[in-house]
Design a protein around this motif. Structure first.
Motif, mmCIF file in Angstrom:
data_model
loop_
_atom_site.group_PDB
_atom_site.id
_atom_site.type_symbol
_atom_site.label_atom_id
_atom_site.label_comp_id
_atom_site.label_asym_id
_atom_site.label_seq_id
_atom_site.Cartn_x
_atom_site.Cartn_y
_atom_site.Cartn_z
ATOM 1 N N PRO A 97 0.818 -1.212 0.000
ATOM 2 C CA PRO A 97 0.000 0.000 0.000
ATOM 3 C C PRO A 97 0.857 1.269 0.000
ATOM 4 N N GLY A 98 0.421 2.240 -0.812
ATOM 5 C CA GLY A 98 1.125 3.505 -0.925
ATOM 6 C C GLY A 98 2.169 3.549 -2.019
ATOM 7 N N THR A 99 2.464 2.407 -2.635
ATOM 8 C CA THR A 99 3.452 2.356 -3.710
ATOM 9 C C THR A 99 2.807 2.767 -5.029
ATOM 10 N N PRO A 100 3.446 3.674 -5.794
ATOM 11 C CA PRO A 100 2.948 3.901 -7.157
ATOM 12 C C PRO A 100 3.050 2.587 -7.935
ATOM 13 N N CYS A 101 1.902 1.999 -8.254
ATOM 14 C CA CYS A 101 1.895 0.635 -8.765
ATOM 15 C C CYS A 101 1.438 0.525 -10.211
ATOM 16 N N TRP A 102 0.906 1.599 -10.764
ATOM 17 C CA TRP A 102 0.371 1.535 -12.126
ATOM 18 C C TRP A 102 0.268 2.945 -12.689
ATOM 19 N N VAL A 103 0.387 3.052 -14.002
ATOM 20 C CA VAL A 103 0.131 4.306 -14.705
ATOM 21 C C VAL A 103 -0.707 3.979 -15.927
ATOM 22 N N ASP A 104 -1.640 4.877 -16.236
ATOM 23 C CA ASP A 104 -2.345 4.697 -17.499
ATOM 24 C C ASP A 104 -2.635 6.037 -18.147
ATOM 25 N N TYR A 105 -3.000 5.944 -19.408
ATOM 26 C CA TYR A 105 -3.122 7.107 -20.272
ATOM 27 C C TYR A 105 -4.516 7.146 -20.876
ATOM 28 N N GLY A 106 -5.193 8.279 -20.719
ATOM 29 C CA GLY A 106 -6.476 8.500 -21.364
ATOM 30 C C GLY A 106 -6.253 9.202 -22.691
ATOM 31 N N ALA A 107 -6.489 8.490 -23.797
ATOM 32 C CA ALA A 107 -6.081 8.948 -25.122
ATOM 33 C C ALA A 107 -7.237 9.565 -25.898
ATOM 34 N N ALA A 108 -6.959 10.717 -26.513
ATOM 35 C CA ALA A 108 -7.916 11.316 -27.429
ATOM 36 C C ALA A 108 -8.013 10.490 -28.709
ATOM 37 N N ASP A 109 -6.907 9.889 -29.110
ATOM 38 C CA ASP A 109 -6.850 9.026 -30.298
ATOM 39 C C ASP A 109 -6.085 7.774 -29.888
ATOM 40 N N LEU A 110 -6.834 6.750 -29.489
ATOM 41 C CA LEU A 110 -6.204 5.573 -28.889
ATOM 42 C C LEU A 110 -5.264 4.868 -29.859
ATOM 43 N N GLU A 111 -5.660 4.708 -31.100
ATOM 44 C CA GLU A 111 -4.820 3.990 -32.051
ATOM 45 C C GLU A 111 -3.522 4.758 -32.314
ATOM 46 N N ALA A 112 -3.618 6.078 -32.454
ATOM 47 C CA ALA A 112 -2.416 6.878 -32.684
ATOM 48 C C ALA A 112 -1.511 6.855 -31.455
ATOM 49 N N ALA A 113 -2.098 6.924 -30.251
ATOM 50 C CA ALA A 113 -1.293 6.866 -29.025
ATOM 51 C C ALA A 113 -0.616 5.504 -28.896
ATOM 52 N N ARG A 114 -1.338 4.462 -29.241
ATOM 53 C CA ARG A 114 -0.769 3.113 -29.225
ATOM 54 C C ARG A 114 0.475 3.038 -30.106
ATOM 55 N N GLN A 115 0.390 3.604 -31.274
ATOM 56 C CA GLN A 115 1.528 3.572 -32.194
ATOM 57 C C GLN A 115 2.679 4.439 -31.685
ATOM 58 N N PHE A 116 2.354 5.630 -31.172
ATOM 59 C CA PHE A 116 3.386 6.551 -30.689
ATOM 60 C C PHE A 116 4.181 5.926 -29.543
#
Length: 252
Positions: A10-29
């Protein structure tokens, strides 16, 4: 090659995620930049993708939930009881934006704002335990908060997570935070030209190479690459304006 397949403390930064305006383009980038492959994308989970490095999950990408909320990387902290942690957030003056929500068998998430308006998340793991590979190129290496009022931020996060802080000499009040032994991340004031709020730092094999990849794809350099005692470091923004940083580390 540091790996972990059990829940984070508990308290450890354990995950990061990204909310994408263009998911396919973000996936490629991000795939090109960090060498990621992807699994998931199931409509039952909103098309959410798990980014993987060498077969182990390192980050998440999903569609932008609120069109008025800019694309961003969100830092999630491990919790063994998301409901109790959400109550501590409210008691300490923060705001719970998304109440504890079960994500199928994967786990339970919370989205919150600290009293200064900085978003962050909680993750109570189920089948999904968070980051499985870290501190090597293509994976998470550090999370830190740039706060308008660092002292107030330290008070809030101590109340929520029980952090203890240690100032780094000569770093203009920048502190690391921990719950036990090794530092888990950092907290300091806002640096001119750099974004405020929680930031995600990815390890790369070449900071200069990563910066070149970002700019070639239409991203921007917010703080140019510089050598530090921890490695060569730069702050950038992707083509959609979401900021993150890169840190050069030796290949495993």
């Amino acid at each position: 090659m540091p790996t972990r397949e059990t829940p984070w403390p508990p308290g450890t930064p354990c995950w990061v995620d990204y909310g994408a305006a263009d998911l396919e383009a973000a996936r490629q980038f991000y795939g090109e930049l960090l060498g990621w492959q992807y699994t998931g994308g199931d409509p039952d989970f909103g098309g959410y993708l798990n980014a993987e490095k060498d077969g182990r999950q390192v980050a998440g990408l999903g569609p932008q939930m609120d069109p008025d909320d800019p694309p961003r990387w969100t830092t999630y902290f491990a919790s063994d009881d998301a409901a109790v942690a959400a109550a501590r957030i409210r008691d300490a003056g923060g705001t719970v934006v998304v109440e504890p929500m079960e994500v199928g068998p994967m786990g339970t998430m919370v989205i919150a704002l600290d009293p200064q308006g900085n978003p962050f998340g909680l993750w109570q793991s189920g089948e999904h335990t968070g980051v499985q590979r870290y501190n090597e190129p293509g994976s998470l290496v550090w999370n830190e908060l740039a706060a308008d009022d660092p002292a107030a931020a330290r008070e809030f996060y101590t109340a929520v997570f029980g952090f203890r802080f240690e100032e780094i000499p000569g770093a203009e009040g920048y502190t690391t935070f921990a719950t036990g032994g090794d530092p888990l991340g950092g907290l300091g004031g806002v640096v001119p030209g750099a974004p405020k709020g929680w930031s995600t730092c990815f390890a790369v094999s070449s900071t200069d190479g990563a910066v070149a990849t970002v700019t070639a794809a239409g991203g921007k350099v917010l703080l140019p690459a510089e050598d530090t005692e921890y490695g060569r470091f730069a702050v950038v923004a992707d083509p959609w304006g979401a900021s993150f940083s890169v840190m050069e580390v030796p290949a495993g």
